[in-house]
Design a protein around this motif. Structure first.
Motif, short mmCIF file in Angstrom:
data_model
loop_
_atom_site.label_atom_id
_atom_site.label_comp_id
_atom_site.label_asym_id
_atom_site.label_seq_id
_atom_site.Cartn_x
_atom_site.Cartn_y
_atom_site.Cartn_z
N THR A 29 0.85 -1.18 0.00
CA THR A 29 0.00 0.00 0.00
C THR A 29 0.89 1.23 0.00
OG1 THR A 29 -0.13 0.11 2.40
CG2 THR A 29 -1.81 -1.18 1.28
N ALA A 30 0.35 2.35 -0.43
CA ALA A 30 1.15 3.56 -0.51
C ALA A 30 0.33 4.76 -0.08
CB ALA A 30 1.65 3.77 -1.94
N ASP A 31 0.94 5.61 0.68
CA ASP A 31 0.34 6.86 1.13
C ASP A 31 0.42 7.87 -0.02
OD1 ASP A 31 0.88 9.66 2.33
OD2 ASP A 31 0.00 8.54 4.00
N LEU A 32 -0.66 8.61 -0.29
CA LEU A 32 -0.66 9.55 -1.42
C LEU A 32 0.41 10.62 -1.28
CD1 LEU A 32 -4.41 10.11 -2.32
CD2 LEU A 32 -2.65 8.99 -3.67
N ARG A 33 0.66 11.06 -0.06
CA ARG A 33 1.69 12.09 0.15
C ARG A 33 3.05 11.56 -0.28
NH1 ARG A 33 4.41 13.75 5.44
NH2 ARG A 33 5.29 15.78 4.97
N ARG A 34 3.33 10.31 0.06
CA ARG A 34 4.61 9.72 -0.34
C ARG A 34 4.67 9.51 -1.84
NH1 ARG A 34 4.45 5.63 4.66
NH2 ARG A 34 5.11 7.12 6.23
N VAL A 35 3.55 9.17 -2.46
CA VAL A 35 3.51 9.02 -3.92
C VAL A 35 3.81 10.36 -4.57
CG1 VAL A 35 2.07 8.46 -5.90
CG2 VAL A 35 1.96 7.04 -3.84
N ARG A 36 3.26 11.44 -4.00
CA ARG A 36 3.52 12.78 -4.53
C ARG A 36 5.01 13.11 -4.40
NH1 ARG A 36 -0.36 16.03 -5.97
NH2 ARG A 36 -1.89 15.04 -4.62
N PHE A 37 5.62 12.75 -3.28
CA PHE A 37 7.06 12.95 -3.09
C PHE A 37 7.84 12.19 -4.17
CE2 PHE A 37 6.71 13.70 1.79
CZ PHE A 37 6.38 15.02 1.57
N PHE A 38 7.42 10.96 -4.44
CA PHE A 38 8.08 10.14 -5.46
C PHE A 38 8.02 10.81 -6.83
CE2 PHE A 38 6.87 6.75 -8.65
CZ PHE A 38 8.16 6.45 -9.04
#
Length: 124
Positions: A29-38
């Motif tokens: 699973t992935a947190d949207l904030r972390r995906v945005r950072f990616f």
């Protein structure tokens, strides 16, 4: 004659060097904030510039990217020699991450439009 009362000895607390438990997101699973950072780091390929753009410190960005990699079980970036490049997995996931963020933005815009249409009411 009775012996004087001595209170029971309480066990010592954990040593100060033991880190607090952090919430662990289930693998895959992935947190949207972390995906945005990616996505932002993939654009800049520079931790410092990307951190400034996202209004976070460089160590925070680095930690969040590491956590995302742990959650997904893949290495998204290759780090070495002061350079950052996308890994093969990172390159494969990047278009999907961009689409995921675009869908989240559309969802939020739709929800905001509904709130305006309802007069901001939270009633059901």
């Amino acid at each position: 004659m009775l012996a004087p009362f001595t209170p029971p000895v309480r066990p010592r607390r954990r040593a100060a060097h033991v880190p607090p438990r952090r919430r662990v997101t289930p693998r895959g699973t992935a947190d949207l904030r972390r995906v945005r950072f990616f996505v932002e780091l993939a654009r800049d390929l520079h931790f410092g510039r990307s951190a400034v753009r996202q209004h976070v410190s460089q160590p925070t960005l680095s930690q969040q990217i590491r956590r995302l990699e742990e959650e997904l079980g893949v290495e998204l970036f290759v780090r070495g020699g002061g350079r950052v490049t996308l890994s093969a997995a990172g390159a494969a996931l990047l278009p999907h991450a961009r689409e995921l963020l675009a869908q989240a933005d559309r969802f939020n815009a739709l929800a905001a439009g509904q709130a305006d249409a309802d007069g901001g009411s939270h009633e059901r």
